[in-house]
Design an enzyme around this catalytic site. Structure first.
Site, short mmCIF file in Angstrom:
data_model
loop_
_atom_site.label_atom_id
_atom_site.label_comp_id
_atom_site.label_asym_id
_atom_site.label_seq_id
_atom_site.Cartn_x
_atom_site.Cartn_y
_atom_site.Cartn_z
N CYS A 34 13.25 -23.45 25.56
CA CYS A 34 14.29 -24.53 25.33
C CYS A 34 15.04 -23.85 24.26
O CYS A 34 16.30 -24.18 23.92
CB CYS A 34 13.60 -25.62 24.92
SG CYS A 34 12.23 -25.58 23.70
N GLU B 229 12.60 -34.73 23.30
CA GLU B 229 12.84 -33.31 22.88
C GLU B 229 13.25 -32.66 24.31
O GLU B 229 12.51 -32.31 25.12
CB GLU B 229 11.40 -32.44 22.74
CG GLU B 229 10.73 -33.17 21.35
CD GLU B 229 11.25 -32.62 20.20
OE1 GLU B 229 12.29 -31.54 20.25
OE2 GLU B 229 11.18 -33.00 19.09
#
Ligand code: NAD
Length: 494
Positions: free
Chosen positions: A273, A239
């Site tokens: 993010c 991720e």
């Protein structure tokens, strides 16, 4: 609950707002990490035997404990990461939902089930189930020290694995706090352990014999993780970062889009993010959008009493954000809100940029600060095209009516929101992850749970037959009948 451990080789985690020491932690070396994984191996057998009901009950007790210790935890996140309590609170709420969903759905997703049969093997039943991997290593970042790692940890635990977690060196206290709470509801075995330290401790975890390594962090570190895991063919889930775009079409609710862009770019001081890092606005509503955005942003400042934007967590990040702003302005961009002076360590006030050249770093690389470049485009097709010109592909948002959903589908990203920002992260049932340099594999949802399992395929004979195709004793007529059936079934397909 104490989070301080005395050891000779240790490091301190600091409060970004004040520089004060939050706690001291050991730097775990290779041997200690390996021992933790060995302990986890034994614990995983015990945890596996507890079964779905036993694990669900323990995980729900963990959610209960997190709820009862909410104030302590929010205070710790806020001190160690710097974020306002409300941002920590959002993490907390989401995490409870995820733990609960994973605990409730593990049996449904993993249990043995009959799948589609085969004409040639009609006497055999195909059965598919998902089994736990064993021990999962999790390496986490600092920006969402609760929500982000729990996206792997909760699902890995619900799937029946033991977990060894290496939190970021900037937020180790949060990681240790979580493991302490878990130990209270699962005292029998070290099902969820934490090892602390820097990159080397993370690298040791990659090489310590875990059955999978789930990493959340930057793309450059993701490459190192993958290389380390390649040595032992340890599978990885990555991720990584993003450069998420928001698209605003001519039929959008412009005021709502501007408000969402501002929050999506500046919440958590832009250290998200899936934060909004670029906006592409269709010409017809561009001026109105910039006006609304400027209006909404002009009084928003970082720091102070009741701050909604906290300090930057990592001192190094301040330099990156400053460089992105400076380069854009040097190359002809205009700041309609803030500017170079907005960077006043450890804080950064919101900066809104227009007329930014597409090849500047603020348009290409992850800025990870409260900076938002806004670009005018001809139409929604050009917006999609420009948004897709990035090596990243994590999340995205589209504001509009007629073509918004279609545009969301055409964006090269793992996730998208329509007339909302970051909304996909709030659904435990939706998989979360990226494409390209944003990584691969998924956390959350059914896909996120099966990431921490291995499919087990079993073909079980239901009754014996004298005419077995997969046998040297097969009768001569059997292949002929099978060929005939094949002709009937597929032969006329063109
Ligand atoms: P980072 O890559 O610097 O560090 C992440 C973790 O990796 C830390 O725990 C660190 O100690 C460890 N690490 C560093 N070097 C290592 C090595 N060689 N081997 C093993 N482990 C190592 O990232 P960060 O600065 O902590 O986090 C910010 C980044 O995380 C941003 O790029 C952000 O976009 C990304 N992020 C992604 C998601 C997502 O879900 N896709 C979520 C949150 C953050």
């Amino acid at each position: 609950m104490s989070v301080t451990i005395e050891r000779s080789e240790s490091f301190e985690s600091l409060a970004p707002a004040t520089g004060e020491v939050v706690a001291t932690f050991p730097v775990h070396g290779e041997a200690e990490v390996r021992e933790a994984v060995q302990r986890a191996r034994k614990a995983s057998a015990w945890w596996g035997e507890l079964g779905f009901d036993g694990r669900r009950q323990r995980l729900r007790a963990f959610a209960g404990s997190l709820t009862r210790h909410r104030e302590e935890l929010l205070e710790l996140i806020s001190r160690e990461n710097g974020k306002p309590r409300i941002d920590a609170f959002i993490e907390h709420v989401l995490v409870l939902e995820h733990i609960d969903w994973a605990a409730r759905n593990a049996r449904r997703i993993m249990k043995p089930r009959r799948v589609g049969g085969s004409l040639m093997l009609a006497n055999i039943a195909p059965i598919l189930e998902y089994q736990p991997l064993g021990v999962v290593g999790v390496i986490g970042p600092w920006n969402y020290p609760l929500f982000t790692p729990m996206g792997s940890i909760a699902y890995a635990l619900a799937a029946g694995n033991a977990v060894v977690f290496k939190p970021s060196e900037y937020t180790p206290a949060v990681g240790v706090f979580l493991a302490d709470l878990f130990r209270e509801v699962v005292p029998e075995q070290p099902v969820f352990q934490v090892v602390t330290g820097f990159g080397d401790t993370g690298a040791a975890l990659c090489r310590a014999g875990v059955d999978k390594l789930a990493f959340t962090g930057s793309a450059p570190t993701g490459r190192k993780i993958m290389a380390a895991c390649a040595e032992t063919l340890t599978p990885v889930l990555l991720e990584l970062g993003g450069k998420d775009a928001m698209l605003v079409d001519s039929d959008a609710d412009v005021k709502a889009a501007a408000g969402a862009a501002l929050w999506g770019a500046c919440a958590n001081a832009g250290q998200t993010c899936i934060g909004v890092e670029r906006v592409y606005v269709v010409d017809a509503v561009y001026d109105e959008f910039v006006r609304e955005l400027t209006l909404a942003a002009k009084d928003l400042k970082a720091g102070g009493d009741d701050a909604v934007i906290g300090p930057m967590t990592m001192p190094r990040q301040l330099d990156i954000v400053r460089e992105h702003i400076d380069e854009a302005l040097d190359r002809g961009a205009r700041a309609v809100v803030g500017g170079r002076e907005s960077v006043h360590p450890p804080y950064i006030d919101p900066v809104i940029l227009v007329d930014v050249p597409e090849d500047t770093r603020v348009m290409r690389q992850e800025t990870f600060g409260p900076v938002l470049p806004v670009t005018r485009v001809r139409d929604i097709d050009e917006a999609v095209d420009k948004a897709n010109r990035t090596s990243y592909g994590l999340g995205a948002a589209v504001y509009g009516k007629k073509n918004a959903y279609d545009a969301a589908r055409r964006l090269r990203s793992g996730m998208a929101s329509v007339n909302a920002v970051l909304a996909f992260a709030g659904f435990p049932s939706l998989p979360f992850g990226g494409v390209g340099e944003s990584g691969f594999g998924r956390i959350h949802g059914e896909d996120g749970l099966t990431e921490f399992t291995r499919p087990k395929a079993i073909a079980r004979q239901r009754f014996s037959t004298p005419a077995e195709m997969m046998s040297f004793d097969r009768p001569d007529w059997l292949p002929k009948v099978a060929a005939k059936l094949g002709d009937l079934r597929y032969g006329r397909k063109r």
